[in-house]
Design a protein around this motif. Structure first.
Motif, short mmCIF file in Angstrom:
data_model
loop_
_atom_site.label_atom_id
_atom_site.label_comp_id
_atom_site.label_asym_id
_atom_site.label_seq_id
_atom_site.Cartn_x
_atom_site.Cartn_y
_atom_site.Cartn_z
N LYS A 110 -12.79 -57.65 -42.19
CA LYS A 110 -13.20 -56.51 -43.22
C LYS A 110 -14.74 -56.27 -42.85
O LYS A 110 -15.27 -56.43 -41.80
N TRP A 111 -14.34 -54.87 -43.20
CA TRP A 111 -15.59 -54.05 -42.95
C TRP A 111 -16.67 -54.81 -43.83
O TRP A 111 -16.61 -54.74 -45.56
N ILE A 112 -17.64 -55.08 -43.27
CA ILE A 112 -18.95 -55.72 -44.89
C ILE A 112 -21.09 -54.21 -44.08
O ILE A 112 -20.23 -53.80 -43.17
N GLY A 113 -20.60 -54.24 -44.93
CA GLY A 113 -22.26 -53.73 -45.11
C GLY A 113 -23.67 -53.77 -45.59
O GLY A 113 -23.28 -55.24 -46.01
N VAL A 114 -24.40 -53.38 -46.59
CA VAL A 114 -25.71 -53.57 -46.98
C VAL A 114 -25.08 -52.60 -48.45
O VAL A 114 -24.77 -51.46 -48.40
N ARG A 115 -26.32 -52.96 -49.07
CA ARG A 115 -26.86 -52.44 -50.45
C ARG A 115 -27.32 -51.00 -49.62
O ARG A 115 -28.02 -50.91 -48.85
N ARG A 116 -27.33 -49.84 -50.49
CA ARG A 116 -28.20 -48.56 -50.02
C ARG A 116 -29.21 -48.77 -50.08
O ARG A 116 -29.54 -47.62 -49.22
N GLU A 117 -30.43 -49.36 -50.40
CA GLU A 117 -31.81 -49.24 -50.78
C GLU A 117 -31.93 -49.11 -48.92
O GLU A 117 -33.04 -49.98 -48.00
N ASP A 118 -31.32 -50.85 -48.89
CA ASP A 118 -31.50 -51.31 -46.71
C ASP A 118 -30.96 -50.53 -46.05
O ASP A 118 -30.10 -49.76 -45.90
N THR A 119 -31.42 -50.72 -45.10
CA THR A 119 -31.63 -50.00 -43.90
C THR A 119 -31.87 -51.07 -42.48
O THR A 119 -32.17 -52.18 -42.84
N HIS A 120 -31.13 -50.86 -41.01
CA HIS A 120 -31.37 -51.83 -39.84
C HIS A 120 -31.18 -53.30 -40.41
O HIS A 120 -32.34 -54.02 -40.07
N LYS A 241 -33.12 -57.50 -43.83
CA LYS A 241 -34.10 -56.34 -43.00
C LYS A 241 -34.57 -56.59 -41.94
O LYS A 241 -34.63 -58.00 -41.28
N SER A 242 -34.01 -56.48 -40.67
CA SER A 242 -34.33 -57.18 -39.41
C SER A 242 -35.77 -56.40 -38.61
O SER A 242 -36.69 -55.38 -39.92
N PHE A 243 -35.95 -56.70 -37.80
CA PHE A 243 -37.65 -56.64 -37.15
C PHE A 243 -37.74 -54.57 -37.23
O PHE A 243 -38.26 -54.84 -36.85
N THR A 244 -36.57 -54.23 -37.06
CA THR A 244 -36.43 -52.36 -36.75
C THR A 244 -36.80 -51.89 -38.31
O THR A 244 -35.87 -52.06 -39.00
N THR A 245 -37.59 -51.21 -37.97
CA THR A 245 -38.04 -50.02 -39.98
C THR A 245 -37.33 -48.64 -39.57
O THR A 245 -37.69 -48.28 -40.69
N LEU A 246 -37.45 -48.56 -38.31
CA LEU A 246 -36.83 -46.65 -38.09
C LEU A 246 -36.37 -47.22 -36.24
O LEU A 246 -36.48 -48.00 -35.19
N SER A 247 -34.60 -46.13 -36.47
CA SER A 247 -34.73 -45.85 -35.64
C SER A 247 -34.06 -44.86 -34.91
O SER A 247 -32.63 -44.11 -36.31
#
Length: 907
Positions: A110-120, A241-247
C-alpha cells in the motif's frame, strides 16, 4: 577471438527494467577472421545454461537481435552468445543475465505517507527471518527521492532514485537484489526527500508541495525450502522526522543530527495512490568518478575554499570528524572573483549543504540533491583537512567509447571540456546546466549536441529514457514536442528545439542501427512533423515553419548586441530548414521500417524545399539570408539552387565578419563540420584553433574545464560577464568536438550502426598528431595520424570485426578495406609541415618572429603600416594586399617572394 560489450537494450545486466523489447547486442575483438559466419543466442533459467528455454541460430545481428519469448515476473534469465568467424574461430561470451520486475503482477503493498505538516520522513519496519534465504528482491518507489537501508547498509548504489519522471504519467519503481543484506533480525529504513517531484524546480518560482510524500515497497523473499514471503508497506510502518530538514534541487540540503533521535515515532498514513507505477527505464545514476581536492585556497576575504580542479556535477563527501554542536556549511561555485568565493551566476539557487553535527563519525554527504561546481567554500570550523574531502561526479551510467588525444594540449583540454560538459549534464536527462536555478531538459541543447554525445559515450539507453519522456508529454499535447522537460509550458513548441523529436531518433539509428528502437521512436517523429503540418495547413499551407514563437539561432553574436539572446538569422528561414529535415527524416525512417507512408512524407519534404527555395533564394540562386548561419544551414541540409553561390556567399560573409564566429546554438554548433564537408577544412581549423574571443580556446586559455553558455561568459580579466544567464557548464558549444571525430580523425558512419564507415582523416600541423579511437556499437575504429619531421604522413587505421570502411587518405585513391589493422606511410604534394599560406591573417603572422622578419624584408609597408588595434586590418592577408600592391608602391614580385618564404616556415 573475444566477445565483449554484450548488452540488453544498451544496458549491462539490467535488473527490473521496463523491457519494451529485449534487444541483445555484442561486439567482437582480438579476432583473426574478418566477419561473422554464424552466431547463436541461448537463454536459460540457470547460470550453467543447462535449462535452455529459448535459442536462435542464424540471421543474428550483433547490432541488436530481439529475444522473443514470454517473460515471467520476478525472474532472472541467463544468456550467452556464441560467434564463429570466417577464419574458423569460435568464441563464447560470458554467461550474462537480465532480470524482470513485477511485469503485470499487482501490487500487494500500500502507498503510505505522512501527516501534512511533516516533511523529510524516516520510515521504519523491523522484521525477523527464521529460515534460510535463497534470494530476495526489493521493489520500491519513494516520492520525491528515496534512499533505503537494511541493517544500516544502503540498498543499491543508485542516487536520487526514482530519478526524474513524467509525474503526470507515471512513477518508476526500482528493483534491488538484497539477498546478502538480510539477517535474522532486520531493521528496514527508508528516507524520503523532495527532489524534482515536490520542491522548487523549473523556471520562475514553481513549487509542487501539494504533491504528497509517498512510499510503496515490496520485499520478496524466496526461501531455500521453496516457500516465499512478501513484506510490504502498510499501516504497520512507523515514521518520524529524519535528520534532513531541507532538501531542494536548487537550494541544497540541511542535515541536523542535533536532536534527530529524540523525535517520536508515529503511525504511517495510508494515502491514495499518487499515480501509476511502472518499472524503471532510467539508467543507473550514481557517483561515477572521485576527485580529490587539488588545492586549498585561503581567499583575500578570509574564506577557506577547496578547489577540485574540475567543474562537474555531483556532491562532496566529508569524513573529517566534526565536533558535536558544530555547524559545517559547504557552498558551491564555478569560479572565483578577485580570488574570493563566488556564485552569483547561480541566481536564486542557494546551492548549499549544511550539516549540524552530533559528534558521531560518519560519511557526511547530501542524499537528495546535487550541485554543479568546481569550488567549495567550507565554513563553521577552522581546521579543514582537505584529505577528508572528496568530490564525487554523478552522472548516468554510460560507457565512454570515444577517445581523442592530439599533439596540441589546448585541443586536448577542449576535448576534455566537451566530455565533462556531457558528464555534468547527463544526470538522468540531458540538462542545459547543472548548477543554477534551471537544470532543465532543454530540447534544443540536446538536439545540437546529441551527435557529439554519441561519439563520446554509448548514449542509447540514456536517450531512450529521454525520448520516452518526450513522447509521453507529446501525447498530451497533440503532437507538439516540448521545448524542455519536465514541461511547464504545455503546447509551447519551437523549431530546432522541438525538432529533437526527429533529429535524435535519426542519430540513434545512424549510430546504433536498431530498427526496433527506430520503430519505438517513429510515432514521436511522425507526430511532431504532423503537428507543424496541421498548423501550417490551418493558415493556408505555405509549407514553411515561419509562425509562432521561435528561439532561432539562440545566443548568436550577430544579434543587436553581443549579449543579445536572439541572432540575426531569419527565424522563419532556419526553422523551415529544420522542418524540412525533420520531415525528410520521417520519410527515411518510414523507408527503413518498410512503411507505406514513405512517399507521403517525401512529397511533403519536397514541397517544403520548394517553398524555401522560392521564399529565401533569388531567381539567380543567391541566398537572401546573408548570415553565417543562413549559409551553413543551407549547406548542411543541401537546400540551394546553386551550391557554389552558397559557398561563395559563406566565404564572403566570413570575410565581412572578420573570420569570427557569429552564429549561436544553430550556426556555431555545426560550423566546423559544414566547412569541412564543403572543402573548407583549413577554415574550420582556423576557427577551432583561434585563441581570442569568440572562440573555443578563448575559454581554455582562461582556465575553463567545461564548456560555457556564452562565448564571453568570462571576460579577459577573469571577471564574469553577467549573472542573468551565464552558466560555465553548458555543453552545446562542445558540439565542435564532432569535427575532431568526423574530420580531424575522419571517422564517419556510412551505414547504420557503423557497419560501414568512411575514414578520411585531415592532418593539420597545429594539432601535430591525432590519436582517435571510437568503440562503436559494431566495434572499435581507430584513426591515428602523424606529420613526420620529413613532411611525410603516417597513418594507423583499425576497422572492427564484421565491418568495412572506405579509407581516403590525402592525395590518394580511396580504398575499401575489411576488418583489420593497417599502416600507411605516404608523401603528398602538399607539405603539411607548413604553418602559413598566402591566406593566413596578419594577426597570426605578426605573432611569429620568423614571419615578421620576412614581412619586414619584402613588404615592410604591411608590417609597419597595419594597425594592430584594427581587427579588419589584422584579418587581411598577403593575398588581399597583393591585389592592391600598387597602393603600397610595392611590386607584386615582393609579395610573391614574401608568400614563398612564409610558406616555407615549418612547425
Amino acid at each position: 577471438m573475444e566477445i565483449y560489450a554484450v548488452k540488453i537494450n544498451g544496458l549491462d545486466h539490467p535488473m527490473g527494467f521496463d523491457f519494451e523489447h529485449l534487444l541483445c547486442s555484442w561486439k567482437v575483438r582480438n579476432n583473426k577472421g574478418k566477419k561473422q559466419t554464424q552466431a547463436k543466442i541461448q537463454v536459460a533459467k540457470d547460470e550453467k545454461m543447462s535449462e535452455v528455454i529459448w535459442e536462435k541460430e542464424g540471421g543474428l545481428d550483433s547490432l541488436g537481435t530481439v529475444l522473443e519469448f514470454s517473460m515471467r515476473p520476478y525472474t532472472r534469465y541467463y544468456y550467452q552468445i556464441t560467434v564463429h568467424s570466417d577464419a574458423g574461430e569460435e568464441s563464447k561470451s560470458e554467461v550474462l543475465y537480465f532480470e524482470t520486475a513485477k511485469l503485470e503482477e499487482p501490487w500487494t503493498a500500500k502507498w503510505i505517507g505522512v501527516r501534512r505538516e511533516d516533511t523529510h520522513p524516516e520510515f521504519r519496519r523491523d522484521f525477523s527471518i527464521t529460515k534460510e534465504v535463497k534470494s530476495a528482491r526489493l521493489y520500491i518507489c519513494g516520492l520525491g527521492i528515496f534512499e533505503t537501508y537494511l541493517g544500516g547498509k544502503k540498498v543499491g548504489n543508485d542516487l536520487l532514485a526514482p530519478f526524474i519522471n513524467d509525474y503526470e504519467e507515471h512513477y518508476q519503481y526500482c528493483t534491488y537484489d538484497v539477498t546478502e543484506l538480510l539477517d535474522t533480525e532486520n531493521e528496514w529504513m527508508v528516507l524520503l526527500g523532495d527532489g524534482w517531484y515536490r520542491g522548487h524546480f523549473g523556471l520562475g518560482e514553481p513549487t509542487h508541495y501539494e504533491r504528497p510524500l509517498a512510499l510503496i515497497a515490496e520485499l520478496h523473499i524466496w526461501y531455500a525450502d521453496g516457500t516465499t514471503e512478501t513484506i510490504c508497506t502498510d499501516e504497520s510502518w512507523q515514521y518520524r522526522k529524519s535528520f534532513t530538514t531541507l532538501s531542494d534541487i536548487y537550494n541544497g540540503e540541511t542535515q541536523d543530527y542535533g536532536n534527530w533521535q529524540a523525535e517520536s515515532w508515529k503511525e504511517s498514513v495510508l494515502i491514495k495512490a499518487p499515480g501509476k507505477l511502472c518499472a524503471r527505464y532510467s539508467s543507473a545514476l550514481h557517483d561515477m568518478e572521485h576527485l580529490p581536492v587539488k588545492e586549498v585556497i585561503h581567499t583575500p576575504a578570509g574564506e577557506t575554499v577547496l578547489d577540485f580542479g574540475q567543474n562537474f556535477a555531483g556532491h562532496v563527501v566529508c569524513t573529517q570528524p566534526i565536533p558535536q554542536g558544530i555547524t559545517m556549511t559547504l557552498e558551491f561555485g564555478e569560479i572565483l572573483q578577485e580570488g574570493n568565493f563566488y556564485h552569483e551566476n547561480y541566481r536564486h539557487a542557494e546551492s548549499r549543504f549544511t550539516y549540524v553535527s552530533d559528534g558521531v563519525p560518519r560519511e557526511i554527504r547530501p542524499r537528495f540533491t546535487f550541485f554543479g561546481f568546481r569550488y567549495v567554500k567550507v565554513s563553521g570550523f577552522e581546521q579543514v583537512d582537505a584529505s577528508c574531502f572528496e568530490g564525487r561526479a554523478i552522472y548516468s551510467e554510460m560507457d565512454q567509447i570515444g577517445f581523442i588525444k592530439t599533439g596540441n594540449p589546448k585541443i586536448n583540454q577542449l576535448f576534455s571540456n566537451s566530455l565533462w560538459g556531457l558528464k555534468s549534464n547527463f544526470v538522468d536527462m540531458p540538462t542545459d546546466c547543472p548548477q543554477r536555478d534551471e537544470r532543465l531538459g532543454w530540447t534544443g541543447d540536446a538536439q545540437v549536441f546529441c551527435t557529439t554525445a554519441g561519439y563520446h559515450m554509448d548514449t542509447r539507453a540514456f536517450y531512450h529514457k529521454f525520448l520516452r519522456d518526450l513522447r509521453s508529454d507529446q501525447k498530451r499535447n497533440h503532437g507538439g514536442a516540448a521545448i524542455y522537460l519536465p514541461n511547464a509550458f504545455p503546447g509551447l513548441t519551437a523549431g530546432i528545439w522541438s525538432d529533437v523529436a526527429a533529429f535524435m531518433p535519426k542519430m540513434l539509428y545512424d549510430y546504433y542501427g536498431s530498427k526496433e528502437e527506430l520503430a519505438v521512436n517513429y510515432p514521436l517523429m511522425k507526430d511532431w512533423v504532423d503537428y507543424v503540418y496541421r498548423q501550417d495547413c490551418s493558415r493556408g499551407k505555405k509549407n514553411l515553419y515561419d509562425f509562432g514563437f521561435q528561439f532561432g539561432d539562440w545566443l548568436a553574436l550577430d544579434g543587436a548586441t553581443e549579449q543579445s539572446t536572439f541572432g540575426r538569422t531569419d527565424n522563419g528561414y532556419v526553422c523551415s530548414m529544420y522542418y524540412w529535415a525533420s520531415t525528410r527524416y520521417v520519410a527515411d525512417a518510414a523507408e527503413a521500417l518498410g512503411l507505406a507512408e514513405v512517399s507521403e512524407y517525401a512529397d511533403r519534404a519536397e514541397d517544403i524545399k520548394e517553398a524555401i527555395l522560392s521564399e529565401y533564394f533569388t531567381s539567380s540562386g543567391r541566398l537572401a539570408v546573408d548570415t553565417q548561419t543562413g549559409y551553413l544551414v543551407a549547406l548542411k541540409f543541401g537546400i540551394y539552387k546553386d551550391k557554389q553561390k552558397v559557398i561563395d556567399g559563406l566565404k564572403n560573409r566570413m570575410k565581412q565578419d572578420l573570420n569570427r564566429l557569429k552564429g549561436g546554438f544553430v550556426g556555431s554548433t555545426m560550423m566546423n563540420c559544414v566547412l569541412a564537408e564543403n572543402g573548407m577544412v583549413d577554415k574550420a581549423y582556423d576557427l577551432l584553433l583561434y585563441e581570442g574571443f569568440p572562440g573555443w580556446l578563448y575559454a581554455v586559455n582562461l582556465g575553463a574545464t567545461t564548456i560555457w553558455e556564452r562565448w564571453n561568459s568570462v571576460l579577459p580579466d577573469g571577471t564574469i560577464s553577467g549573472t542573468q544567464m551565464n552558466s560555465l557548464n553548458h555543453y552545446s558549444y562542445g558540439s565542435v568536438v564532432e569535427f575532431l571525430y568526423r574530420y580531424a580523425a575522419g571517422i564517419v558512419p556510412t551505414a547504420p550502426g557503423f557497419k560501414k564507415a568512411r575514414i578520411a582523416p585531415c592532418p593539420e600541423i597545429r594539432l601535430g598528431h591525432m590519436e582517435c579511437s571510437y568503440d562503436s556499437v559494431s566495434g572499435k575504429y581507430v584513426s591515428n595520424w602523424r606529420i613526420e619531421d620529413d613532411g611525410s604522413l603516417s597513418f594507423y587505421i583499425e576497422i572492427p570485426f564484421g565491418c568495412e570502411a572506405e579509407v581516403i587518405l590525402p592525395e590518394q585513391e580511396s580504398k575499401i578495406l575489411e576488418a583489420g589493422s593497417y599502416d600507411f606511410h605516404i608523401r603528398t604534394d602538399k607539405d603539411y609541415r607548413a604553418l602559413y599560406s598566402a591566406d593566413t591573417p596578419y594577426e597570426r603572422l605578426f605573432a611569429d618572429e620568423r614571419a615578421v622578419e620576412i614581412l619586414k624584408k619584402y613588404v615592410p609597408e604591411i608590417y609597419y603600416g597595419t594597425n594592430r588595434e584594427d581587427q579588419e586590418a589584422m584579418n587581411k592577408c598577403l593575398n588581399d594586399s597583393k591585389t592592391r600592391a600598387a597602393l603600397f608602391r610595392n611590386p607584386t614580385e615582393s609579395f610573391d617572394r614574401a608568400i614563398g618564404e612564409i610558406r616555407a616556415i615549418r612547425a
